[in-house]
Design a protein around this motif. Structure first.
Motif, PDB file in Angstrom:
ATOM      1  N   ILE A 284       7.599 -20.627-206.104  1.00 32.73           N
ATOM      2  CA  ILE A 284       9.508 -21.068-206.313  1.00 32.73           C
ATOM      3  C   ILE A 284       8.939 -22.129-206.326  1.00 32.73           C
ATOM      4  O   ILE A 284      10.285 -23.089-206.781  1.00 32.73           O
ATOM      5  CB  ILE A 284       9.954 -20.862-204.643  1.00 32.73           C
ATOM      6  CG1 ILE A 284      10.310 -18.894-204.715  1.00 32.73           C
ATOM      7  CG2 ILE A 284      11.392 -20.787-204.870  1.00 32.73           C
ATOM      8  CD1 ILE A 284      10.700 -18.792-203.438  1.00 32.73           C
ATOM      9  N   GLN A 285       8.401 -23.556-205.522  1.00 29.92           N
ATOM     10  CA  GLN A 285       9.256 -24.818-205.946  1.00 29.92           C
ATOM     11  C   GLN A 285       7.923 -24.861-206.692  1.00 29.92           C
ATOM     12  O   GLN A 285       8.683 -25.817-208.032  1.00 29.92           O
ATOM     13  CB  GLN A 285       7.746 -25.304-204.746  1.00 29.92           C
ATOM     14  CG  GLN A 285       7.784 -26.662-204.706  1.00 29.92           C
ATOM     15  CD  GLN A 285       8.695 -27.499-204.048  1.00 29.92           C
ATOM     16  OE1 GLN A 285       8.970 -27.243-202.856  1.00 29.92           O
ATOM     17  NE2 GLN A 285       9.299 -28.332-204.627  1.00 29.92           N
ATOM     18  N   SER A 286       6.748 -24.098-207.463  1.00 28.92           N
ATOM     19  CA  SER A 286       6.632 -24.625-209.133  1.00 28.92           C
ATOM     20  C   SER A 286       7.423 -24.513-210.243  1.00 28.92           C
ATOM     21  O   SER A 286       7.537 -25.135-210.943  1.00 28.92           O
ATOM     22  CB  SER A 286       5.689 -23.503-209.436  1.00 28.92           C
ATOM     23  OG  SER A 286       5.112 -23.876-210.744  1.00 28.92           O
ATOM     24  N   LEU A 288      10.696 -24.384-209.592  1.00 25.74           N
ATOM     25  CA  LEU A 288      12.158 -25.773-208.992  1.00 25.74           C
ATOM     26  C   LEU A 288      11.987 -26.945-209.905  1.00 25.74           C
ATOM     27  O   LEU A 288      12.257 -26.739-210.771  1.00 25.74           O
ATOM     28  CB  LEU A 288      12.949 -25.237-207.988  1.00 25.74           C
ATOM     29  CG  LEU A 288      13.006 -24.225-207.500  1.00 25.74           C
ATOM     30  CD1 LEU A 288      13.548 -23.949-205.588  1.00 25.74           C
ATOM     31  CD2 LEU A 288      14.298 -24.059-207.965  1.00 25.74           C
ATOM     32  N   GLU A 289      10.329 -26.528-209.671  1.00 25.09           N
ATOM     33  CA  GLU A 289      10.121 -27.770-210.494  1.00 25.09           C
ATOM     34  C   GLU A 289      10.095 -27.988-212.058  1.00 25.09           C
ATOM     35  O   GLU A 289      10.185 -28.889-212.687  1.00 25.09           O
ATOM     36  CB  GLU A 289       9.077 -28.633-209.724  1.00 25.09           C
ATOM     37  CG  GLU A 289       8.934 -29.162-208.106  1.00 25.09           C
ATOM     38  CD  GLU A 289       7.661 -28.937-207.819  1.00 25.09           C
ATOM     39  OE1 GLU A 289       6.465 -28.785-208.929  1.00 25.09           O
ATOM     40  OE2 GLU A 289       7.317 -29.524-206.739  1.00 25.09           O
ATOM     41  N   LYS A 290      10.143 -26.994-212.453  1.00 25.00           N
ATOM     42  CA  LYS A 290      10.256 -26.968-214.081  1.00 25.00           C
ATOM     43  C   LYS A 290      10.924 -26.180-214.640  1.00 25.00           C
ATOM     44  O   LYS A 290      11.496 -26.200-215.832  1.00 25.00           O
ATOM     45  CB  LYS A 290       8.479 -25.662-214.786  1.00 25.00           C
ATOM     46  CG  LYS A 290       7.461 -25.801-213.801  1.00 25.00           C
ATOM     47  CD  LYS A 290       6.339 -24.771-214.472  1.00 25.00           C
ATOM     48  CE  LYS A 290       4.746 -25.046-213.816  1.00 25.00           C
ATOM     49  NZ  LYS A 290       3.933 -24.252-214.416  1.00 25.00           N
ATOM     50  N   GLY A 291      12.502 -26.394-213.640  1.00 25.74           N
ATOM     51  CA  GLY A 291      13.981 -26.354-214.100  1.00 25.74           C
ATOM     52  C   GLY A 291      13.670 -24.293-214.649  1.00 25.74           C
ATOM     53  O   GLY A 291      14.301 -23.963-215.466  1.00 25.74           O
ATOM     54  N   GLU A 292      13.023 -23.643-214.158  1.00 21.19           N
ATOM     55  CA  GLU A 292      12.601 -22.114-214.490  1.00 21.19           C
ATOM     56  C   GLU A 292      13.548 -21.601-212.989  1.00 21.19           C
ATOM     57  O   GLU A 292      12.893 -20.940-212.401  1.00 21.19           O
ATOM     58  CB  GLU A 292      10.970 -21.468-214.252  1.00 21.19           C
ATOM     59  CG  GLU A 292      10.851 -22.202-215.535  1.00 21.19           C
ATOM     60  CD  GLU A 292       8.970 -22.074-215.795  1.00 21.19           C
ATOM     61  OE1 GLU A 292       7.869 -22.585-216.171  1.00 21.19           O
ATOM     62  OE2 GLU A 292       8.519 -21.599-214.642  1.00 21.19           O
ATOM     63  N   LYS A 298      15.022 -14.891-208.049  1.00 20.45           N
ATOM     64  CA  LYS A 298      14.300 -13.833-208.035  1.00 20.45           C
ATOM     65  C   LYS A 298      13.289 -13.772-206.609  1.00 20.45           C
ATOM     66  O   LYS A 298      13.189 -12.835-206.367  1.00 20.45           O
ATOM     67  CB  LYS A 298      13.695 -13.115-208.896  1.00 20.45           C
ATOM     68  CG  LYS A 298      13.404 -11.829-209.747  1.00 20.45           C
ATOM     69  CD  LYS A 298      13.325 -11.268-210.329  1.00 20.45           C
ATOM     70  CE  LYS A 298      12.426  -9.782-210.227  1.00 20.45           C
ATOM     71  NZ  LYS A 298      11.145  -9.562-209.901  1.00 20.45           N
ATOM     72  N   LEU A 299      12.410 -14.684-207.015  1.00 19.24           N
ATOM     73  CA  LEU A 299      11.150 -14.537-205.975  1.00 19.24           C
ATOM     74  C   LEU A 299      12.678 -15.462-204.230  1.00 19.24           C
ATOM     75  O   LEU A 299      12.513 -14.477-203.575  1.00 19.24           O
ATOM     76  CB  LEU A 299      10.507 -15.892-205.866  1.00 19.24           C
ATOM     77  CG  LEU A 299       9.619 -15.406-207.192  1.00 19.24           C
ATOM     78  CD1 LEU A 299       9.262 -16.494-207.641  1.00 19.24           C
ATOM     79  CD2 LEU A 299       8.496 -14.525-206.824  1.00 19.24           C
ATOM     80  N   LEU A 300      13.456 -15.946-204.199  1.00 21.36           N
ATOM     81  CA  LEU A 300      14.138 -16.524-203.664  1.00 21.36           C
ATOM     82  C   LEU A 300      14.867 -14.991-202.351  1.00 21.36           C
ATOM     83  O   LEU A 300      15.049 -14.645-201.695  1.00 21.36           O
ATOM     84  CB  LEU A 300      15.187 -17.867-203.506  1.00 21.36           C
ATOM     85  CG  LEU A 300      14.604 -19.014-203.876  1.00 21.36           C
ATOM     86  CD1 LEU A 300      16.150 -20.378-203.903  1.00 21.36           C
ATOM     87  CD2 LEU A 300      14.314 -19.232-202.148  1.00 21.36           C
ATOM     88  N   LEU A 301      15.362 -14.036-203.903  1.00 26.55           N
ATOM     89  CA  LEU A 301      16.122 -12.926-203.184  1.00 26.55           C
ATOM     90  C   LEU A 301      14.849 -11.859-202.906  1.00 26.55           C
ATOM     91  O   LEU A 301      15.331 -11.388-201.319  1.00 26.55           O
ATOM     92  CB  LEU A 301      17.034 -12.412-204.162  1.00 26.55           C
ATOM     93  CG  LEU A 301      18.115 -12.983-205.317  1.00 26.55           C
ATOM     94  CD1 LEU A 301      19.006 -12.503-206.257  1.00 26.55           C
ATOM     95  CD2 LEU A 301      19.063 -13.510-204.200  1.00 26.55           C
TER      96      LEU A 301
END
Length: 350
Positions: A284-286, A288-292, A298-301
């Motif tokens: 998720i962190q990766s 978000l950092e890439k703007g994806e 989806k993973l947060l859900l």
């Protein structure tokens, strides 16, 4: 001579006719909390209020009043001009029904403008609100819209409200969407502002057979639901909206527009990162950092919001539940409208 009126008097006057409530406190005080529906015509602006208050503390009441009069006299024509724009009966108020509202009402009367003054000011109104929430029962049945994050519950409630259904939008009043990302792009309310808005809606709908609200936890952002609503919500009919995961991801992306404030989403994620399984948290962190944002959401859900929702929803009895399976928000709205149109609320539970 102007007339002092009570909070109850004010509410009766508002109910009977077009009426204007005027908060003469400073803009900062007005923004923090006021009586819903009021307008702000301040005796002092924020800087002037601080100046007069400082003189009061350091020198004394008489010196503060003298300074206040000097400030107010210079702005009197503009002050009166604002009141001349009001074409309804009116009541002025300040913090505790003190010098500012008394000065305003007296000057207005001298200029031939009739205005009542709220006895006790907004402090009296706040006491009335607290007592109302502690002692009054809310009559209508609550129909509670639930669903996984991204199911479009808020949008559905807004559309129902547009169609004339009785809706109390708790998230709008709280200035928060109810999740860790819920404050992004919004201005959170304080408890005073939230309580006042809630009581206004409760009074508006007290004679309805039912009111629709969203399923919320006890806390929404910075505010807490009063027991009179929270406990009734827990006893109400729970309508669950189920949408496909991909549709929920799309809804979240459209609502939050994370590309516009990516740093805020990364900051918010940092607060819950430790609560998520480590490999998924790193992914998720990766993303978000890439703007994806789609894979991140989806993973947060899957790893955070859905499990928490399933846990919170499990305590309701089956007799309280109704489920709407839908492919989109519009489909869910249509099916909910069919229920509301074709069945009396007393039969929904059957």
């Amino acid at each position: 001579m102007f007339q002092d009126i009570t909070v109850t008097d004010l509410l009766i006057l508002k109910e009977k006719q077009a009426y204007t409530m005027i908060d003469v406190r400073s803009p900062k005080e007005f923004k923090e909390a006021t009586i819903p529906g009021s307008i702000n015509i301040p005796v002092f602006n924020d800087e002037e209020r601080v100046e007069v208050g400082t003189i009061y503390k350091q020198v004394g009441k008489e010196a503060a009043m003298e300074k206040g009069l000097a400030i107010f006299s210079k702005k009197l024509p503009a002050f009166i001009a604002e009141f001349n724009k009001v074409d309804t009966p009116m009541t002025v108020f300040c913090w505790r029904g003190g010098m500012r509202s008394k000065t305003a009402a007296t000057v207005l009367e001298l200029m031939g403008i009739r205005a009542n003054r709220l006895s006790g000011g907004i402090r009296a109104y706040r006491r009335w609100v607290v007592k109302y929430l502690e002692t009054k029962e809310f009559g209508p049945e609550l129909l509670v819209l639930n669903g996984y994050t991204g199911a479009g519950k808020t949008v559905i409630l807004q559309k129902l409200q547009e169609k004339g259904y009785p809706v109390i939008d708790l998230e709008e009043m709280a200035g928060h969407r109810g999740s860790i990302f819920g404050q992004i792009g919004l201005t959170p309310s304080n408890q005073k502002k939230f309580d006042s808005a809630l009581v206004t809606e409760m009074l508006k709908y007290e004679d309805e057979r039912f009111v629709l609200i969203e399923g919320e936890s006890k806390r929404i952002g910075r505010v807490y639901l009063p027991d009179v609503i929270f406990e009734k919500k827990e006893r109400g009919l729970q309508i669950f909206i189920n949408l496909p995961l991909e549709e929920r991801v799309k809804n979240i992306i459209e609502e939050y527009e994370p590309w516009s404030k990516p740093e805020l989403f990364q900051e918010a994620f940092s607060y819950i990162k430790k609560k998520i399984h480590t490999p998924a948290a790193k992914q998720i962190q990766s993303h978000l950092e890439k703007g994806e944002f789609e894979p991140a959401v989806k993973l947060l859900l899957e790893y955070y919001y859905d499990p928490r929702y399933e846990h919170s929803a499990s305590h309701f009895q089956e007799s309280q539940k109704m489920t709407i399976q839908a492919v989109s928000v519009d489909d869910a709205l249509k099916k909910l409208l069919d229920i509301l149109h074709n069945q009396k609320q007393s039969k929904i539970r059957a």
